[in-house]
Design a protein around this motif. Sequence first.
Motif, short mmCIF file in Angstrom:
data_model
loop_
_atom_site.label_atom_id
_atom_site.label_comp_id
_atom_site.label_asym_id
_atom_site.label_seq_id
_atom_site.Cartn_x
_atom_site.Cartn_y
_atom_site.Cartn_z
N ALA A 278 -38.68 -29.71 23.21
CA ALA A 278 -38.92 -31.15 23.22
C ALA A 278 -37.63 -31.89 22.87
N ALA A 279 -36.90 -31.38 21.88
CA ALA A 279 -35.66 -32.04 21.46
C ALA A 279 -34.64 -32.01 22.59
N THR A 280 -34.51 -30.85 23.25
CA THR A 280 -33.54 -30.73 24.33
C THR A 280 -33.84 -31.73 25.45
N MET A 283 -33.05 -35.35 24.47
CA MET A 283 -31.63 -35.69 24.60
C MET A 283 -31.28 -36.00 26.04
N LEU A 284 -31.75 -35.11 26.92
CA LEU A 284 -31.33 -35.21 28.32
C LEU A 284 -31.94 -36.44 29.01
N THR A 285 -33.26 -36.62 28.87
CA THR A 285 -33.89 -37.75 29.56
C THR A 285 -33.39 -39.08 28.99
N GLY A 286 -33.18 -39.12 27.68
CA GLY A 286 -32.69 -40.37 27.08
C GLY A 286 -31.37 -40.78 27.67
N ILE A 308 -32.38 -39.27 19.06
CA ILE A 308 -33.52 -38.68 18.35
C ILE A 308 -33.57 -37.19 18.67
N GLY A 309 -33.22 -36.85 19.93
CA GLY A 309 -33.20 -35.45 20.32
C GLY A 309 -32.30 -34.62 19.42
N TYR A 310 -31.10 -35.14 19.09
CA TYR A 310 -30.19 -34.38 18.22
C TYR A 310 -30.81 -34.15 16.84
N MET A 311 -31.47 -35.21 16.32
CA MET A 311 -32.05 -35.06 14.98
C MET A 311 -33.15 -34.01 14.99
N LEU A 312 -34.00 -34.06 16.04
CA LEU A 312 -35.07 -33.07 16.13
C LEU A 312 -34.49 -31.68 16.37
N LEU A 313 -33.37 -31.63 17.09
CA LEU A 313 -32.72 -30.35 17.33
C LEU A 313 -32.34 -29.69 16.01
N GLY A 314 -31.80 -30.51 15.09
CA GLY A 314 -31.45 -29.97 13.77
C GLY A 314 -32.65 -29.34 13.09
N LEU A 315 -33.80 -30.01 13.18
CA LEU A 315 -35.01 -29.47 12.56
C LEU A 315 -35.50 -28.24 13.30
N ALA A 316 -35.41 -28.29 14.65
CA ALA A 316 -36.00 -27.22 15.45
C ALA A 316 -35.23 -25.91 15.30
N LEU A 317 -33.90 -26.00 15.16
CA LEU A 317 -33.13 -24.76 15.00
C LEU A 317 -33.48 -24.08 13.68
N THR A 408 -27.39 -25.71 23.25
CA THR A 408 -26.06 -26.15 22.84
C THR A 408 -25.30 -26.77 24.01
N ALA A 409 -25.44 -26.16 25.17
CA ALA A 409 -24.77 -26.71 26.35
C ALA A 409 -25.30 -28.10 26.66
N VAL A 410 -26.62 -28.26 26.57
CA VAL A 410 -27.19 -29.58 26.83
C VAL A 410 -26.67 -30.59 25.81
N ALA A 411 -26.61 -30.18 24.53
CA ALA A 411 -26.13 -31.09 23.50
C ALA A 411 -24.70 -31.56 23.79
N LEU A 412 -23.87 -30.63 24.26
CA LEU A 412 -22.48 -30.99 24.59
C LEU A 412 -22.43 -31.94 25.78
N LEU A 413 -23.23 -31.62 26.79
CA LEU A 413 -23.27 -32.45 28.00
C LEU A 413 -23.73 -33.86 27.67
N VAL A 414 -24.75 -33.95 26.82
CA VAL A 414 -25.29 -35.26 26.47
C VAL A 414 -24.23 -36.09 25.73
N GLY A 415 -23.40 -35.43 24.91
CA GLY A 415 -22.31 -36.13 24.26
C GLY A 415 -21.39 -36.77 25.28
N LEU A 416 -21.10 -36.02 26.33
CA LEU A 416 -20.21 -36.52 27.39
C LEU A 416 -20.83 -37.71 28.12
#
Lengths: 502, 115
Positions: A278-280, A283-286, A308-317, A408-416
């Motif tokens: 859900a977090a991933t 991030m991507l759809t947002g 919000i995706g990043y924050m949930l990612l922290g919890l989900a990992l 992790t790849a998605v998180a990096l891509l979303v940063g870009l």
Amino acid sequence: MSPEVVLPILIPLLAGALTLAFWRSQRYQRWITLLAAFALLAAGLWLLDSTRQHGYVVMQMGNWPAPFGISIVADLLSAIMIVLTGIIGLAIAIYSMVVTPDQHERFGYYPLMHLLLAGVSGSFLSGDIFNLFVWFEVMLLASFALLTLGGERAQMEGAIKYVTLNLFSSAIFLSAIGLLYGMVGTLNMADIGYKLSQVEHTGMINVVALMFMISFGIKAAAFPLFFWLPASYHTPLIAVSALFAGLLTKVGVYAMYRVFTLMFTGDVSYTHDILLWAATLTMLTGVLGAAAQFEFRRILSFHIISQIGYMLLGLALYTPLAIIGGVFYIMHHIIVKTNLFLVSGVVYRLLGSYELKKLGGVYKHRPGLALLFLVPALSLAGLPPLSGFFAKFIIIRAGIETEAWVVTAVALLVGLLTLYSMIKIWAEVFWKAVPEGTDTTALTGKRKDSQMWIMLLPLVGLTLCTLYIGLNGQPIFELASDAADQLMNPAGYIEAVLGVLP
Amino acid sequence: METLMAYVVGILFASAIYMMLRRSIVKLVIGLIILSNAANLLIFAAAGMTRGAPPLIPEGALSPLGPVADPLPQALILTAIVIAFGVLAFAVVLIHRAYEVVGNDDLDQMKDTDT
């Protein structure tokens, strides 16, 4: 007795009552608002100091021993959230002095704002799951009224979606509480956590856990339940938008952190895996939604979702480092996001629009304002040495350590892609020339705006906060680390509320 | 009794969702009302129902003799009803105002903010 733990609830409630009492005098309402905002921030800092010394600050309402009475509990995460609420409350209070039209002030803008802050603070401090529901409703009702204040068509349309989805989420939350009570026979969160840790983890507990996840997911605007947010956040007054953007979704995130570290930890591989995807996707759809938008506030609204995706990612990992990253991210995000909304309000005051194609030339005439945009914008995208870089860095490192490569790849891509959106705003609003036919008298300073400096005050303050988190990250990291430590060891929380267990 | 209630709750949830999926905003609010009632009944049923045994402690005793009804779910439902009443009152005013401003009660016509 530890009064500091209830003060963050009492101060806004009292201020709300006082502003109601001075219904006819907007001047008194403003002064009360300013005083209350300062007091809330001071109370938050006191609470933070107290939780750093004692670990947990607990108060039993009416002196009924837990789990029979309602507990008000503050751990470090709660205290951090209260301080952030205080900072945002103060920024919005100052900003509102200038931008709130007379009409809104006369229809109870300030009392509603205080009630909203009381609801937010109550949610952060409640140690009882049903009480949490009640604070949610206090917050929601105040936000409904703030959202519709003014009564324009766009506001009505946005409000219908916002109200419907939030009421739906409340009904699910309530049902989940009922089912949980049927299983464990208690409402105290610490007691629930203790009892659930003692029993075999069954499918029914997972069902309830997912009901909580859906309910808080709607409030936090997580994928696929976020549609109310971009439909409504750009419609109200800018100060209201900024307040909502900073605080409301984060209450959902906080509740998620609380529930999924304290109560539902028996079957992490199931619940937190769902949360991870859900977090991933959040991030991507947002971020993709933001790329398609050409309205200042709508772009920022979609970015709330991806963050919000990043924050949930922290919890989900669900590793210590990931939780540290999540807490750090919340701290950074609340300040930066509010700041960006406030910048969009200043630009609106200068050029009279939120549409990117009608804006331009701000950098040429107001380089200072451009700088105030650039710092939070680049921080949001995660450029070093600003606060967002460290927040993203911690989470992505936690992702690499748990070998969650795709995520992790998605998180990096979303940063870009976030950087792309910010550059788009920069190029359209600040860099390009003013479009023809736009009224530029305010921008070039021909029409004097004597109150502009008051609007810029909170911007400068929040930018300094961002810079402080970025340049002096060590103490903030240690704070987040202590908070994460408490979250990962719920036994401390349970013991602080219930006393020493056999 | 619990089985019957389970079916009632299920039917209420189903009809609430059905009403919310209709296009008229009036039916949307009716759906929300049914939804909140369904949630309240669910609490009532999930917490267990005991008939004819009020939770009173006889004089001199420290705990009730025999099984008694749990008073807490009823307190919860009462609170939830009050909250739902307030919120739904707001929702009714909201759809009235929205109808005045938009001039239509069709949700499909309320898409200005989505584009």
